[in-house]
Design an enzyme around this catalytic site. Structure first.
Site, PDB file in Angstrom:
ATOM      1  N   GLY A 132       2.012 -24.282  34.438  1.00  0.00           N
ATOM      2  CA  GLY A 132       2.945 -23.726  33.395  1.00  0.00           C
ATOM      3  C   GLY A 132       3.497 -22.374  32.748  1.00  0.00           C
ATOM      4  N   CYS A 133       5.148 -22.129  32.706  1.00  0.00           N
ATOM      5  CA  CYS A 133       4.339 -20.326  32.148  1.00  0.00           C
ATOM      6  C   CYS A 133       3.416 -20.141  31.002  1.00  0.00           C
ATOM      7  CB  CYS A 133       6.069 -20.050  31.681  1.00  0.00           C
ATOM      8  SG  CYS A 133       7.271 -20.678  33.145  1.00  0.00           S
ATOM      9  N   ALA A 134       3.162 -19.323  31.020  1.00  0.00           N
ATOM     10  CA  ALA A 134       2.639 -19.243  30.125  1.00  0.00           C
ATOM     11  C   ALA A 134       0.836 -19.247  29.618  1.00  0.00           C
ATOM     12  CB  ALA A 134       3.098 -18.682  28.362  1.00  0.00           C
TER      13      ALA A 134
END
Length: 307
Positions: A132-134
């Protein structure tokens, strides 16, 4: 469990009546303080420009006295994010009574307190970093609980999908005003209900989960729309939340599709204009609208409609 239509109006947060997204229960507020800031730079021709960029800040989540995780977030709805994260990690069981949620803006912490003692030590010790992003984080076994999932096999009308895509894409949002952010929308048939944004798509989903858990909103007749990729974790979260339909304007991963088929989740991706691809649950699609009747929208028209 009750649906939003059954809940008393005072039990659900709503946007102000004069808000352009007043038909939502919760919608993005691009003008909210602390979510963005102006930054100066030079464009491709060397001219000075000033643009709005999304802020991100740490939020440390506690469950009772135990520190669980620190997530990077835009900072809105920290209570929903904390509850949803804990719920989606299996640290808050169905029927768990929350006695308090304390958010300290200065310390950037949120503490979720429960009436009963919780067991989470093994989950905290076993972490899986996701794509996932972040940088998403999953505690414990990613597949834990899926064998008990029995999603309702509800029909999905293509007219709903087209209406949702148009409404969501033209709603004022941080994505349209600043970019660099993901959105997730809880929908019921052709109506978007709760629209959350964050720097990571997992955070946006967790905010939805926290809102549903806090207000005891049923999942069996809902659609979850996301701007992010339909990865294994996105599919798992949607399935464990009990939502039978997951849709995105982005693409799929093979494992995500495999899990969706395993649990009976209708999974629809690459929703752009009149086009989409359904890789799981296609037998539940009701094609009640001619794709040729759908008006194609480009990015400029979406921005103009949202202004």
């Amino acid at each position: 469990m009750q649906s939003p239509a059954d809940l008393p109006p005072h039990d659900l947060p709503r946007n102000p009546p004069n808000d352009p997204a007043s038909d939502y229960l919760i919608a993005p507020d691009p003008a909210a303080n602390r979510l963005t800031r102006a930054v100066s730079g030079l464009d491709h021709e060397g001219r000075e420009v000033e643009i709005s960029v999304v802020e991100e800040r740490p939020l440390t989540i506690f469950l009772n006295r135990q520190e669980i995780v620190t997530a990077m977030t835009i900072g809105d709805y920290p209570e929903y994010l904390a509850i949803g994260f804990l719920r989606n990690q299996g640290m808050l069981a169905d029927g768990e009574r929350i006695t308090g949620v304390d958010y300290d803006e200065e310390l950037e912490t949120v503490v979720v307190r429960t009436a009963s003692q919780t067991t989470f030590e093994e989950k905290v010790q076993k972490k899986t970093r996701t794509s996932g992003c972040a940088v998403g984080t999953v505690f414990g076994d990613m597949m834990e609980g899926l064998e008990q999932v029995a999603l309702p096999q509800v029909e999905v009308r293509t007219s709903w999908l087209y209406a949702l895509a148009h409404r969501i894409n033209t709603t004022p949002s941080l994505y349209l005003s600043a970019g660099a952010i993901h959105g997730t929308v809880l929908c019921q048939r052709d109506r978007p209900l709760v629209y959350m944004e964050d720097v990571g798509r997992h955070n946006a989903v967790d905010k939805i989960a926290g809102w549903m858990f806090r207000h005891q909103v049923s999942a069996e007749d809902k659609i979850l729309y996301t701007t992010g990729r339909l990865t294994s974790e996105m599919v798992i979260k949607c399935a464990l939340m009990g939502i039978p339909v997951l849709a995105s304007r982005s693409g799929f991963t093979a494992w995500g599709v495999e899990i969706a088929r395993q649990v009976g989740l209708t999974c629809i991706g690459r929703m752009r204009g009149k086009r989409f691809v359904c890789l799981s649950g296609a037998e539940r699609l009701v094609r009640d609208m001619n794709p040729d009747d759908v008006v194609e929208e480009d990015r400029k028209s979406r921005r103009k409609s949202a202004e």
